[in-house]
Design a protein around this motif. Structure first.
Motif, PDB file in Angstrom:
ATOM      1  N   GLY A   1       0.816  -1.211   0.000  1.00  0.00           N
ATOM      2  CA  GLY A   1       0.000   0.000   0.000  1.00  0.00           C
ATOM      3  C   GLY A   1       0.848   1.259   0.000  1.00  0.00           C
ATOM      4  N   VAL A   2       1.924   1.236   0.798  1.00  0.00           N
ATOM      5  CA  VAL A   2       2.803   2.412   0.848  1.00  0.00           C
ATOM      6  C   VAL A   2       3.488   2.602  -0.500  1.00  0.00           C
ATOM      7  CG1 VAL A   2       4.895   3.315   1.894  1.00  0.00           C
ATOM      8  CG2 VAL A   2       3.161   2.294   3.310  1.00  0.00           C
TER       9      VAL A   2
ATOM     10  N   ALA B   1      -8.960  -6.745   4.882  1.00  0.00           N
ATOM     11  CA  ALA B   1      -8.205  -5.543   5.238  1.00  0.00           C
ATOM     12  C   ALA B   1      -7.033  -5.348   4.281  1.00  0.00           C
ATOM     13  CB  ALA B   1      -7.713  -5.645   6.674  1.00  0.00           C
ATOM     14  N   CYS B   2      -6.356  -6.455   3.924  1.00  0.00           N
ATOM     15  CA  CYS B   2      -5.247  -6.358   2.961  1.00  0.00           C
ATOM     16  C   CYS B   2      -5.745  -5.868   1.617  1.00  0.00           C
ATOM     17  CB  CYS B   2      -4.587  -7.716   2.787  1.00  0.00           C
ATOM     18  SG  CYS B   2      -3.798  -8.308   4.249  1.00  0.00           S
ATOM     19  N   GLU B   3      -6.894  -6.398   1.193  1.00  0.00           N
ATOM     20  CA  GLU B   3      -7.458  -6.013  -0.093  1.00  0.00           C
ATOM     21  C   GLU B   3      -7.820  -4.523  -0.105  1.00  0.00           C
ATOM     22  OE1 GLU B   3     -11.468  -7.125  -0.256  1.00  0.00           O
ATOM     23  OE2 GLU B   3     -11.540  -5.249  -1.342  1.00  0.00           O
ATOM     24  N   VAL B   4      -8.375  -4.046   1.003  1.00  0.00           N
ATOM     25  CA  VAL B   4      -8.705  -2.618   1.103  1.00  0.00           C
ATOM     26  C   VAL B   4      -7.439  -1.781   1.004  1.00  0.00           C
ATOM     27  CG1 VAL B   4      -9.461  -0.868   2.731  1.00  0.00           C
ATOM     28  CG2 VAL B   4     -10.811  -2.894   2.380  1.00  0.00           C
ATOM     29  N   CYS B   5      -6.379  -2.235   1.699  1.00  0.00           N
ATOM     30  CA  CYS B   5      -5.122  -1.484   1.711  1.00  0.00           C
ATOM     31  C   CYS B   5      -4.575  -1.335   0.292  1.00  0.00           C
ATOM     32  CB  CYS B   5      -4.148  -2.232   2.610  1.00  0.00           C
ATOM     33  SG  CYS B   5      -2.554  -1.524   2.731  1.00  0.00           S
ATOM     34  N   ILE B   6      -4.490  -2.462  -0.432  1.00  0.00           N
ATOM     35  CA  ILE B   6      -3.942  -2.422  -1.791  1.00  0.00           C
ATOM     36  C   ILE B   6      -4.877  -1.652  -2.724  1.00  0.00           C
ATOM     37  CG2 ILE B   6      -3.238  -3.843  -3.728  1.00  0.00           C
ATOM     38  CD1 ILE B   6      -1.353  -4.046  -1.485  1.00  0.00           C
ATOM     39  N   GLY B   7      -6.182  -1.917  -2.597  1.00  0.00           N
ATOM     40  CA  GLY B   7      -7.131  -1.270  -3.498  1.00  0.00           C
ATOM     41  C   GLY B   7      -7.144   0.232  -3.329  1.00  0.00           C
TER      42      GLY B   7
ATOM     43  N   GLY C   1      -4.723   2.027  -2.117  1.00  0.00           N
ATOM     44  CA  GLY C   1      -3.450   2.526  -2.628  1.00  0.00           C
ATOM     45  C   GLY C   1      -3.488   2.704  -4.129  1.00  0.00           C
ATOM     46  N   MET C   2      -4.103   1.740  -4.825  1.00  0.00           N
ATOM     47  CA  MET C   2      -4.202   1.847  -6.277  1.00  0.00           C
ATOM     48  C   MET C   2      -5.085   3.018  -6.674  1.00  0.00           C
ATOM     49  SD  MET C   2      -4.502  -2.088  -7.391  1.00  0.00           S
ATOM     50  CE  MET C   2      -4.904  -1.744  -9.078  1.00  0.00           C
ATOM     51  N   ILE C   3      -6.180   3.219  -5.926  1.00  0.00           N
ATOM     52  CA  ILE C   3      -7.077   4.325  -6.281  1.00  0.00           C
ATOM     53  C   ILE C   3      -6.363   5.664  -6.096  1.00  0.00           C
ATOM     54  CG2 ILE C   3      -9.183   5.513  -5.587  1.00  0.00           C
ATOM     55  CD1 ILE C   3     -10.371   2.760  -5.064  1.00  0.00           C
TER      56      ILE C   3
ATOM     57  N   ALA D   1      -3.152   6.107  -6.331  1.00  0.00           N
ATOM     58  CA  ALA D   1      -2.178   6.235  -7.419  1.00  0.00           C
ATOM     59  C   ALA D   1      -2.865   6.663  -8.716  1.00  0.00           C
ATOM     60  CB  ALA D   1      -1.452   4.906  -7.605  1.00  0.00           C
ATOM     61  N   ILE D   2      -4.052   6.107  -8.971  1.00  0.00           N
ATOM     62  CA  ILE D   2      -4.805   6.493 -10.172  1.00  0.00           C
ATOM     63  C   ILE D   2      -5.159   7.971 -10.121  1.00  0.00           C
ATOM     64  CG2 ILE D   2      -7.036   6.215 -11.312  1.00  0.00           C
ATOM     65  CD1 ILE D   2      -6.932   3.267 -10.468  1.00  0.00           C
ATOM     66  N   TYR D   3      -5.576   8.414  -8.926  1.00  0.00           N
ATOM     67  CA  TYR D   3      -5.953   9.825  -8.780  1.00  0.00           C
ATOM     68  C   TYR D   3      -4.751  10.732  -8.982  1.00  0.00           C
ATOM     69  CZ  TYR D   3      -7.738  14.015  -6.594  1.00  0.00           C
ATOM     70  OH  TYR D   3      -8.106  15.292  -6.345  1.00  0.00           O
ATOM     71  N   ARG D   4      -3.575  10.316  -8.468  1.00  0.00           N
ATOM     72  CA  ARG D   4      -2.366  11.131  -8.614  1.00  0.00           C
ATOM     73  C   ARG D   4      -1.982  11.281 -10.065  1.00  0.00           C
ATOM     74  NH1 ARG D   4       0.673   9.726  -3.923  1.00  0.00           N
ATOM     75  NH2 ARG D   4      -0.207  11.000  -2.258  1.00  0.00           N
ATOM     76  N   ARG D   5      -2.213  10.243 -10.865  1.00  0.00           N
ATOM     77  CA  ARG D   5      -1.876  10.318 -12.278  1.00  0.00           C
ATOM     78  C   ARG D   5      -2.955  11.028 -13.073  1.00  0.00           C
ATOM     79  NH1 ARG D   5       2.017   7.232 -14.792  1.00  0.00           N
ATOM     80  NH2 ARG D   5       3.459   6.349 -13.281  1.00  0.00           N
TER      81      ARG D   5
END
Lengths: 217, 99
Positions: A175-176, B69-75, B77-79, B81-85
């Motif tokens: 995540g980080v 919880a892991c899935e939320v963390c990764i998901g 994070g991806m969202i 990253a998508i927003y940053r781009r």
């Protein structure tokens, strides 16, 4: 008493789920999910899963949902309007009737799935699902208490427990890495690349200083 | 209440989550609907655990919560990253893997 509590909690669970699916604003979706999770914790309590209910409220409705609220606030909560705006600007995406048809198809598929699941679960003829569960005797180490769950987790399911902790660590690092701040486009290319060959050559090889014959010491 | 009622609620919650995953376009809401599906499965696990008086189902439900919880963390994070781009936050627009 317990059946009244069951129906109240079940209504809360199902209306919370409907709220998540139907509401337009993602912020309200998150709040509906919180209501759903708290009602689900009541159902868990009715099923004598006290520790799981506590974890549900503290971890899920507490921590995970706070993460969601922060991300919704960061990304901006306008529901599906970003896509709509782009669609209006470019005009290259499916038109309205197609999208609503797809939505209707998805809903029909979901209802079919629900009917199928209900038939599969309730039409099996299993006699045990008509009962009220196995016998239960209250006590400090009774079924579903923290002592009971802790004993299971640290004896029979120790491997699963440790693997889950590693999974959490990997997910936190991932995540980080995914959400870290990047400088911008092309930032990766500006970085100095040092190869083993560079370390073997004398200093300033291939620079302008060498070309004009000066070797700064 | 008999166990069958809990199983019916879990089936309904699971299919509501499936409807949401299929029909919604905001990836945040798709993640929320995935949570709904996992919760439906959790309710069934705990109901079966109560049915047999056996704690294994509750442990499995706890593991499912960890995975969620892991899935939320990764998901999320991806969202982010998508927003940053500055890509659209819409699963219909995000059809290509190329950034």
């Amino acid at each position: 008493m317990s059946s009244i509590l069951f129906f109240l909690a079940a209504i809360g669970v199902i209306s919370g789920a409907v709220g998540v699916v139907v509401l337009r604003n993602p912020f309200y979706c998150v709040l509906a999910l919180v209501a759903h999770l708290v009602s689900l914790a009541v159902l868990f309590l009715l099923l004598r899963a006290e520790f799981v209910a506590a974890v549900q409220v503290v971890v899920y409705a507490g921590a995970v949902m706070v993460l969601y609220v922060f991300v919704v606030a960061y990304v901006g909560g306008e529901s599906e309007s970003i896509g709509e705006r782009l669609r209006g600007a470019t005009g290259s995406s499916p038109a309205g009737p197609v999208a609503s048809g797809l939505r209707l198809g998805g809903a029909i598929l979901g209802v079919a799935l629900s009917i199928e699941l209900l038939i599969a679960l309730l039409g099996t003829g299993l006699e045990a699902i008509e009962g009220h569960g196995a016998g239960y005797s209250p006590g400090p180490q009774a079924f579903g208490t923290p002592a009971y769950i802790g004993k299971l987790l640290l004896t029979r399911f120790l491997l699963a427990f440790e693997i889950a902790s590693f999974l959490l660590l990997i997910a936190a690092v991932g995540g980080v890495v995914l959400a870290r701040r990047r400088g911008g486009l092309g930032e990766e290319d500006d970085r100095d690349v040092i190869t083993p060959l560079d370390l073997l050559l004398p200093a300033n090889t291939g620079t302008t200083a060498e070309g004009v014959g000066r070797h700064p010491s | 209440m008999s166990i069958a009622w809990y199983l019916a609620v879990s089936a309904i919650v699971f299919s509501l989550g499936a409807i949401g995953v299929i029909t919604r376009r905001n990836p945040l809401v798709v993640l929320l609907c995935l949570e709904l599906m996992l919760n439906g499965a959790n309710l069934a696990l705990i109901a079966f655990s109560r049915m047999w008086g056996n704690g294994d189902g509750q442990i499995l439900a706890l593991v499912v919560m960890t995975v969620a919880a892991c899935e939320v963390c990764i998901g999320l994070g991806m969202i982010v990253a998508i927003y940053r781009r500055q890509l659209p936050i819409d699963v219909d627009e995000l059809r290509e893997l190329q950034g």
